[in-house]
Design a protein around this motif. Structure first.
Motif, PDB file in Angstrom:
ATOM      1  N   ALA A  77      21.397  77.737  42.778  1.00 38.54           N
ATOM      2  CA  ALA A  77      22.181  78.130  43.949  1.00 38.54           C
ATOM      3  C   ALA A  77      21.402  79.109  44.817  1.00 38.54           C
ATOM      4  O   ALA A  77      20.379  79.673  44.395  1.00 38.54           O
ATOM      5  N   SER A  78      21.897  79.312  46.025  1.00 35.78           N
ATOM      6  CA  SER A  78      21.228  80.183  46.991  1.00 35.78           C
ATOM      7  C   SER A  78      22.236  81.128  47.632  1.00 35.78           C
ATOM      8  O   SER A  78      23.382  80.746  47.895  1.00 35.78           O
ATOM      9  N   LEU A  79      21.801  82.355  47.877  1.00 38.58           N
ATOM     10  CA  LEU A  79      22.621  83.302  48.639  1.00 38.58           C
ATOM     11  C   LEU A  79      22.188  83.338  50.097  1.00 38.58           C
ATOM     12  O   LEU A  79      23.008  83.531  50.989  1.00 38.58           O
ATOM     13  N   ARG A  80      20.910  83.142  50.339  1.00 40.70           N
ATOM     14  CA  ARG A  80      20.397  83.258  51.717  1.00 40.70           C
ATOM     15  C   ARG A  80      20.810  82.086  52.599  1.00 40.70           C
ATOM     16  O   ARG A  80      20.771  82.185  53.823  1.00 40.70           O
ATOM     17  N   ARG A  81      21.200  80.974  52.013  1.00 42.53           N
ATOM     18  CA  ARG A  81      21.592  79.801  52.795  1.00 42.53           C
ATOM     19  C   ARG A  81      23.063  79.829  53.208  1.00 42.53           C
ATOM     20  O   ARG A  81      23.568  78.883  53.825  1.00 42.53           O
ATOM     21  N   VAL A  82      23.759  80.890  52.854  1.00 45.02           N
ATOM     22  CA  VAL A  82      25.191  81.009  53.168  1.00 45.02           C
ATOM     23  C   VAL A  82      25.378  81.898  54.391  1.00 45.02           C
ATOM     24  O   VAL A  82      24.941  83.060  54.402  1.00 45.02           O
ATOM     25  N   ALA A  83      26.028  81.375  55.432  1.00 45.09           N
ATOM     26  CA  ALA A  83      26.300  82.141  56.651  1.00 45.09           C
ATOM     27  C   ALA A  83      27.471  83.095  56.416  1.00 45.09           C
ATOM     28  O   ALA A  83      28.350  82.818  55.599  1.00 45.09           O
ATOM     29  N   PRO A  84      27.500  84.239  57.141  1.00 47.14           N
ATOM     30  CA  PRO A  84      28.602  85.199  56.985  1.00 47.14           C
ATOM     31  C   PRO A  84      29.984  84.574  57.157  1.00 47.14           C
ATOM     32  O   PRO A  84      30.923  84.902  56.427  1.00 47.14           O
ATOM     33  N   LYS A  85      30.134  83.649  58.113  1.00 45.43           N
ATOM     34  CA  LYS A  85      31.427  82.992  58.322  1.00 45.43           C
ATOM     35  C   LYS A  85      31.821  82.156  57.112  1.00 45.43           C
ATOM     36  O   LYS A  85      32.997  82.060  56.759  1.00 45.43           O
ATOM     37  N   GLU A  86      30.821  81.550  56.476  1.00 46.91           N
ATOM     38  CA  GLU A  86      31.095  80.744  55.289  1.00 46.91           C
ATOM     39  C   GLU A  86      31.568  81.624  54.134  1.00 46.91           C
ATOM     40  O   GLU A  86      32.429  81.224  53.353  1.00 46.91           O
ATOM     41  N   VAL A  87      30.996  82.833  54.045  1.00 48.79           N
ATOM     42  CA  VAL A  87      31.413  83.769  52.992  1.00 48.79           C
ATOM     43  C   VAL A  87      32.886  84.107  53.154  1.00 48.79           C
ATOM     44  O   VAL A  87      33.671  84.047  52.201  1.00 48.79           O
ATOM     45  N   GLN A  88      33.295  84.477  54.375  1.00 44.70           N
ATOM     46  CA  GLN A  88      34.682  84.853  54.621  1.00 44.70           C
ATOM     47  C   GLN A  88      35.627  83.678  54.364  1.00 44.70           C
ATOM     48  O   GLN A  88      36.700  83.848  53.778  1.00 44.70           O
ATOM     49  N   ALA A  89      35.229  82.490  54.806  1.00 45.55           N
ATOM     50  CA  ALA A  89      36.074  81.312  54.611  1.00 45.55           C
ATOM     51  C   ALA A  89      36.228  80.989  53.127  1.00 45.55           C
ATOM     52  O   ALA A  89      37.325  80.654  52.665  1.00 45.55           O
ATOM     53  N   LYS A  90      35.146  81.100  52.373  1.00 45.13           N
ATOM     54  CA  LYS A  90      35.198  80.792  50.946  1.00 45.13           C
ATOM     55  C   LYS A  90      36.043  81.811  50.188  1.00 45.13           C
ATOM     56  O   LYS A  90      36.825  81.446  49.293  1.00 45.13           O
ATOM     57  N   LEU A  91      35.911  83.081  50.537  1.00 39.70           N
ATOM     58  CA  LEU A  91      36.716  84.114  49.873  1.00 39.70           C
ATOM     59  C   LEU A  91      38.197  83.908  50.162  1.00 39.70           C
ATOM     60  O   LEU A  91      39.045  84.091  49.277  1.00 39.70           O
ATOM     61  N   SER A  92      38.517  83.542  51.402  1.00 42.10           N
ATOM     62  CA  SER A  92      39.915  83.261  51.756  1.00 42.10           C
ATOM     63  C   SER A  92      40.429  82.064  50.961  1.00 42.10           C
ATOM     64  O   SER A  92      41.553  82.078  50.440  1.00 42.10           O
ATOM     65  N   TYR A  93      39.612  81.036  50.847  1.00 38.76           N
ATOM     66  CA  TYR A  93      39.965  79.843  50.071  1.00 38.76           C
ATOM     67  C   TYR A  93      40.203  80.204  48.608  1.00 38.76           C
ATOM     68  O   TYR A  93      41.172  79.749  47.988  1.00 38.76           O
ATOM     69  N   TRP A  94      39.344  81.057  48.047  1.00 38.99           N
ATOM     70  CA  TRP A  94      39.461  81.456  46.644  1.00 38.99           C
ATOM     71  C   TRP A  94      40.750  82.250  46.415  1.00 38.99           C
ATOM     72  O   TRP A  94      41.434  82.074  45.406  1.00 38.99           O
ATOM     73  N   ARG A  95      41.087  83.116  47.362  1.00 35.13           N
ATOM     74  CA  ARG A  95      42.335  83.884  47.227  1.00 35.13           C
ATOM     75  C   ARG A  95      43.542  82.945  47.225  1.00 35.13           C
ATOM     76  O   ARG A  95      44.494  83.147  46.464  1.00 35.13           O
ATOM     77  N   LYS A  96      43.494  81.921  48.078  1.00 34.90           N
ATOM     78  CA  LYS A  96      44.603  80.967  48.117  1.00 34.90           C
ATOM     79  C   LYS A  96      44.703  80.168  46.815  1.00 34.90           C
ATOM     80  O   LYS A  96      45.803  79.876  46.349  1.00 34.90           O
ATOM     81  N   LEU A  97      43.568  79.834  46.231  1.00 36.30           N
ATOM     82  CA  LEU A  97      43.592  79.125  44.959  1.00 36.30           C
ATOM     83  C   LEU A  97      44.199  80.002  43.870  1.00 36.30           C
ATOM     84  O   LEU A  97      44.968  79.526  43.027  1.00 36.30           O
ATOM     85  N   ASN A  98      43.857  81.280  43.881  1.00 34.90           N
ATOM     86  CA  ASN A  98      44.426  82.201  42.895  1.00 34.90           C
ATOM     87  C   ASN A  98      45.931  82.347  43.078  1.00 34.90           C
ATOM     88  O   ASN A  98      46.684  82.399  42.100  1.00 34.90           O
ATOM     89  N   ARG A  99      46.361  82.422  44.350  1.00 35.55           N
ATOM     90  CA  ARG A  99      47.803  82.487  44.604  1.00 35.55           C
ATOM     91  C   ARG A  99      48.473  81.202  44.120  1.00 35.55           C
ATOM     92  O   ARG A  99      49.579  81.233  43.569  1.00 35.55           O
ATOM     93  N   SER A 100      47.801  80.081  44.330  1.00 33.32           N
ATOM     94  CA  SER A 100      48.342  78.792  43.877  1.00 33.32           C
ATOM     95  C   SER A 100      48.524  78.786  42.367  1.00 33.32           C
ATOM     96  O   SER A 100      49.537  78.301  41.843  1.00 33.32           O
ATOM     97  N   ALA A 101      47.534  79.338  41.649  1.00 37.16           N
ATOM     98  CA  ALA A 101      47.604  79.373  40.187  1.00 37.16           C
ATOM     99  C   ALA A 101      48.773  80.238  39.716  1.00 37.16           C
ATOM    100  O   ALA A 101      49.501  79.886  38.787  1.00 37.16           O
ATOM    101  N   HIS A 102      48.952  81.387  40.374  1.00 36.21           N
ATOM    102  CA  HIS A 102      50.059  82.282  40.011  1.00 36.21           C
ATOM    103  C   HIS A 102      51.403  81.592  40.245  1.00 36.21           C
ATOM    104  O   HIS A 102      52.307  81.642  39.386  1.00 36.21           O
ATOM    105  N   LEU A 103      51.532  80.920  41.380  1.00 36.03           N
ATOM    106  CA  LEU A 103      52.790  80.238  41.698  1.00 36.03           C
ATOM    107  C   LEU A 103      53.030  79.055  40.759  1.00 36.03           C
ATOM    108  O   LEU A 103      54.180  78.737  40.442  1.00 36.03           O
TER     109      LEU A 103
END
Length: 261
Positions: A77-103
């Protein structure tokens, strides 16, 4: 389990926890797959990184992009190939998945079953239409429980799923500001504009208008999603334009209405 995959694909963004830092790179534990990925030194940042320990720490959460997999075991995997916008979008997606798991666990308790049953029978149909189950539950709260049936949730579970969503998800309305520029050379121009705005507002209870200074009017629109809010604003603008242009000699008096950028 939800997406039917046990390993990431090349090009996929993943969430990882740094478990080991070496001079030649980092090792990540991928939270979505419970697998290990390796980030070589050259893939850490765009600049030169001589000592990874000066830039990263154990247990740090990062977003990486998979660029190679071998035998579904070895993941690079790579960290340098990830754009800042992609980081924010992925973190938001991950939070939603966690909320989905809790529900899912809450829904399982109501149905007196286990969370795996919820994932397979309730969540799986939803991800055909939504990025995450949480997005589907939010949409159901906004548009109504019929949304759940339309995306394939079995009818006997709809009421329970909707009830859990309503008790645990807070839907906040957004308020966006727009500017309308309205001009006319008619001698009774102010009266015409006021009449058109008041008549249009009868059909748009979620909109308020305030006069700023000629020819500008500030318009506030409430809604749950930005795209819907923008559509409502466009509809309102067309309504006001139709009313103004239907008045006597509107073209003669060079009546115009424009949604300012």
């Amino acid at each position: 389990m939800l997406f039917g995959r046990d390993a990431p694909r090349p090009g996929e963004l993943v969430i990882g926890i740094i478990t080991d830092i070496q001079d030649h790179g980092l090792y990540l534990r991928l939270l979505e797959y419970d697998k290990t990925a390796y980030v070589p030194l050259r893939e850490l940042e765009r600049g030169v990184v001589r000592s990874p320990r000066q830039h990263y720490r154990i247990n740090q959460t990062v977003v990486a992009k998979v660029f190679r997999t071998r035998k579904r075991i070895y993941i690079d995997a790579s960290l340098r190939r990830v754009a800042p916008k992609e980081v924010q979008a992925k973190l938001s997606y991950w939070r939603k998945l966690n909320r989905s798991a809790h529900l899912a666990r809450l829904i399982a308790e109501k149905l007196e079953t286990d969370w795996k049953f919820v994932v397979e029978n309730i969540y799986a149909p939803m991800i055909e239409y939504y990025e995450t189950p949480f997005d589907g539950l939010e949409d159901a709260l906004i548009r109504g429980k019929h949304v759940l049936e339309e995306c394939g949730v079995p009818k006997e579970y709809v009421d329970v799923v909707y009830e859990v969503a309503r008790e645990n998800i807070l839907i906040r309305k957004q308020r966006m500001r727009f500017t309308l520029e309205i001009t006319t050379l008619a001698p009774d121009g102010i009266i015409r504009i006021k009449r058109a705005l008041l008549e249009a507002l009868r059909d748009f209870q979620d909109i308020t208008v305030k006069y700023e200074s000629g020819p500008r009017y500030t318009v506030w629109v409430e809604g749950f999603e930005k795209s819907i809010i923008r559509n409502r604003m466009n509809e309102f603008t067309k309504k006001v334009e139709t009313l103004l242009m239907s008045m006597p000699d509107a073209k003669k008096y060079k009546t115009t209405i424009r949604l300012a950028q």
